[in-house]
Design a protein around this motif. Structure first.
Motif, PDB file in Angstrom:
ATOM      1  N   HIS A 192     -86.436  16.151   9.653  1.00 33.46           N
ATOM      2  CA  HIS A 192     -86.389  17.035   8.489  1.00 33.46           C
ATOM      3  C   HIS A 192     -87.800  17.265   7.949  1.00 33.46           C
ATOM      4  CE1 HIS A 192     -84.889  18.925   4.856  1.00 33.46           C
ATOM      5  NE2 HIS A 192     -85.596  18.070   4.127  1.00 33.46           N
ATOM      6  N   ALA A 193     -88.600  16.196   7.888  1.00 37.79           N
ATOM      7  CA  ALA A 193     -89.964  16.314   7.389  1.00 37.79           C
ATOM      8  C   ALA A 193     -90.825  17.186   8.293  1.00 37.79           C
ATOM      9  CB  ALA A 193     -90.591  14.927   7.249  1.00 37.79           C
ATOM     10  N   LEU A 194     -90.643  17.054   9.602  1.00 33.28           N
ATOM     11  CA  LEU A 194     -91.395  17.894  10.542  1.00 33.28           C
ATOM     12  C   LEU A 194     -91.110  19.367  10.294  1.00 33.28           C
ATOM     13  CD1 LEU A 194     -90.923  15.836  13.841  1.00 33.28           C
ATOM     14  CD2 LEU A 194     -93.076  16.200  12.624  1.00 33.28           C
ATOM     15  N   ASP A 195     -89.843  19.676   9.997  1.00 33.16           N
ATOM     16  CA  ASP A 195     -89.478  21.065   9.696  1.00 33.16           C
ATOM     17  C   ASP A 195     -90.074  21.514   8.361  1.00 33.16           C
ATOM     18  OD1 ASP A 195     -87.991  21.415  12.025  1.00 33.16           O
ATOM     19  OD2 ASP A 195     -86.165  20.625  11.111  1.00 33.16           O
ATOM     20  N   GLU A 196     -89.959  20.650   7.349  1.00 32.00           N
ATOM     21  CA  GLU A 196     -90.418  20.993   6.008  1.00 32.00           C
ATOM     22  C   GLU A 196     -91.923  21.227   5.967  1.00 32.00           C
ATOM     23  OE1 GLU A 196     -88.752  21.155   2.767  1.00 32.00           O
ATOM     24  OE2 GLU A 196     -87.124  21.576   4.164  1.00 32.00           O
ATOM     25  N   LEU A 197     -92.687  20.447   6.712  1.00 29.58           N
ATOM     26  CA  LEU A 197     -94.145  20.545   6.686  1.00 29.58           C
ATOM     27  C   LEU A 197     -94.701  21.429   7.800  1.00 29.58           C
ATOM     28  CD1 LEU A 197     -93.663  18.126   4.748  1.00 29.58           C
ATOM     29  CD2 LEU A 197     -95.819  17.192   5.551  1.00 29.58           C
ATOM     30  N   GLY A 198     -93.814  22.055   8.567  1.00 28.73           N
ATOM     31  CA  GLY A 198     -94.251  23.025   9.564  1.00 28.73           C
ATOM     32  C   GLY A 198     -94.803  22.441  10.847  1.00 28.73           C
ATOM     33  N   LEU A 199     -94.567  21.155  11.090  1.00 30.51           N
ATOM     34  CA  LEU A 199     -95.120  20.509  12.283  1.00 30.51           C
ATOM     35  C   LEU A 199     -94.271  20.716  13.535  1.00 30.51           C
ATOM     36  CD1 LEU A 199     -96.537  17.147  10.904  1.00 30.51           C
ATOM     37  CD2 LEU A 199     -97.722  18.628  12.519  1.00 30.51           C
ATOM     38  N   ARG A 200     -93.082  21.228  13.356  1.00 29.97           N
ATOM     39  CA  ARG A 200     -92.186  21.385  14.502  1.00 29.97           C
ATOM     40  C   ARG A 200     -92.811  22.232  15.610  1.00 29.97           C
ATOM     41  NH1 ARG A 200     -88.255  18.384  15.916  1.00 29.97           N
ATOM     42  NH2 ARG A 200     -87.265  18.501  13.868  1.00 29.97           N
ATOM     43  N   LYS A 201     -93.547  23.255  15.241  1.00 33.71           N
ATOM     44  CA  LYS A 201     -94.136  24.139  16.245  1.00 33.71           C
ATOM     45  C   LYS A 201     -95.254  23.468  17.033  1.00 33.71           C
ATOM     46  CE  LYS A 201     -96.945  26.228  12.562  1.00 33.71           C
ATOM     47  NZ  LYS A 201     -97.204  27.476  11.803  1.00 33.71           N
ATOM     48  N   TYR A 202     -95.722  22.315  16.544  1.00 31.04           N
ATOM     49  CA  TYR A 202     -96.791  21.600  17.243  1.00 31.04           C
ATOM     50  C   TYR A 202     -96.302  20.277  17.844  1.00 31.04           C
ATOM     51  CZ  TYR A 202     -99.824  24.815  14.672  1.00 31.04           C
ATOM     52  OH  TYR A 202    -100.430  25.943  14.153  1.00 31.04           O
ATOM     53  N   GLU A 203     -94.984  20.117  17.963  1.00 30.01           N
ATOM     54  CA  GLU A 203     -94.454  18.830  18.399  1.00 30.01           C
ATOM     55  C   GLU A 203     -94.832  18.485  19.837  1.00 30.01           C
ATOM     56  OE1 GLU A 203     -90.226  18.781  18.132  1.00 30.01           O
ATOM     57  OE2 GLU A 203     -89.950  20.646  19.256  1.00 30.01           O
TER      58      GLU A 203
END
Length: 259
Positions: A192-203
Motif C-alpha cells: 500500500h505504501a509503495l502505491d501511495e508514495l509512487g514507488l510501484r513504477k520503480y519496483e
C-alpha cells in the motif's frame, strides 16, 4: 556535577566526499532515564561546538511513548546534532536495548550500508530492501522475546518481585503484539505504501538506479514499517503533496496505536 562527554560529529555537506569532522562537547547533568512505555528523559543536556560556539544551553528533554514531538529551530542551532546524539545511544544511562530508527535528511549510501553490505545495498530493489529490513526487525523482536521469557522463567517463585513480574509480562505482551504486526500485517502495508508514495513504477529498479528522492521514500517506508521504539526523522525531504499526506497520516496512526 555535569557528566562531561565528547563526541566526533560528522557534518555532511553536498556529498560524502566533502564531509568534515568537527569536535563538539556535550554536557549532561544526570544519566538518561527511561521507562518502557513511558518517557525517555534527558536532564541538563547542552551542546558546545568546536571553537566554543554554544548551540544550545542546558535543557531538559522528555520524549514520551506514543507521542509526536517536533523540534523547531534556526539553521545551525543543533537539531541534527541532537538527533545524532540520541541515535548513537552513547549518553550515560541511555537504554541500549531501545530500538531507534534515524532517518537523516541527507541521502548517502552509508545509511543503506549500515543495514547491509555496500554491494548488497546497491543491488537491492525497493521491495527487497524494505522486506529485508522487516525481516531484520522480526528477528530482533524474536531475540527480545526470548530474552524476556528466559528472564521470566529465572525469577525465583519464592523471592519473586510482583512489580518485576508485571513489568516483564506487560513488555512481553507488547512484543507479542508488535511481532504479530510485523509478521502478518506489514506485507499488505508495504505494498500500500509503495502505491501511495509512487514507488510501484520503480519496483524493478535497483536502488543504485534511483534518484535521491526515490531512495529517501524507500527509506521512509522501511523506517515506519519496522516499528522502532523511537523514530527520528530529520527534516523530511523529497516529498510531494501525496507523500507528505502519507507521512502525516502514518505518524498519527503510529502515535494513536501506541497510546
Amino acid at each position: 556535577p555535569p557528566l562531561h562527554t565528547q563526541y566526533y560529529v560528522i557534518d555532511t555537506t553536498a556529498s560524502m566526499a566533502d564531509s568534515q569532522t568537527h569536535l563538539a562537547s556535550y554536557n549532561i547533568a544526570a544519566p538518561v532515564t527511561y521507562h518502557r512505555g513511558g518517557a525517555l528523559a534527558l536532564t541538563g543536556l547542552s551542546l558546545v561546538h568546536d571553537g566554543g560556539r554554544v548551540l544550545f544551553q542546558p535543557a531538559d528533554i522528555s520524549l514520551r511513548h506514543g507521542t509526536i514531538t517536533g523540534l523547531v529551530g534556526t539553521n545551525g542551532c543543533g537539531k541534527t546534532s541532537l538527533a545524532r546524539i540520541l541515535s548513537a545511544k552513547d549518553l550515560p544511562g541511555f537504554p541500549q536495548g531501545l530500538v531507534i530508527e534515524y532517518l537523516a535528511a541527507s541521502d548517502d549510501e552509508e545509511y543503506l550500508a549500515g543495514h547491509f553490505t555496500e554491494e548488497d545495498s546497491l543491488s537491492l530493489k525497493p521491495i527487497e530492501y524494505i522486506d529485508l529490513r522487516i525481516q531484520q526487525r522480526s528477528e530482533q523482536l524474536l531475540e527480545q522475546i526470548n530474552e524476556l521469557e528466559t528472564k521470566l522463567e529465572s525469577i525465583d517463585e519464592v523471592d519473586e518481585d510482583e512489580v518485576d513480574l508485571e513489568q516483564i509480562s506487560d513488555q512481553l505482551a507488547q512484543l507479542y503484539d508488535l511481532q504479530d504486526d510485523v509478521s502478518e500485517k506489514i506485507q499488505r502495508e508495504m505494498h500500500h505504501a509503495l502505491d501511495e508514495l509512487g514507488l510501484r513504477k520503480y519496483e524493478d529498479k535497483q536502488l543504485s538506479e534511483l534518484s535521491s528522492g526515490w531512495r529517501y521514500k524507500c527509506r521512509l517506508i522501511a523506517a515506519f514499517l519496522t516499528h522502532p521504539d523511537l523514530l527520528i526523522i530529520d527534516e523530511p525531504s523529497f516529498l510531494d503533496e501525496s507523500s507528505t499526506q502519507w507521512l502525516v497520516s502514518r505518524s498519527k496512526e503510529a502515535s494513536n496505536k501506541d497510546n
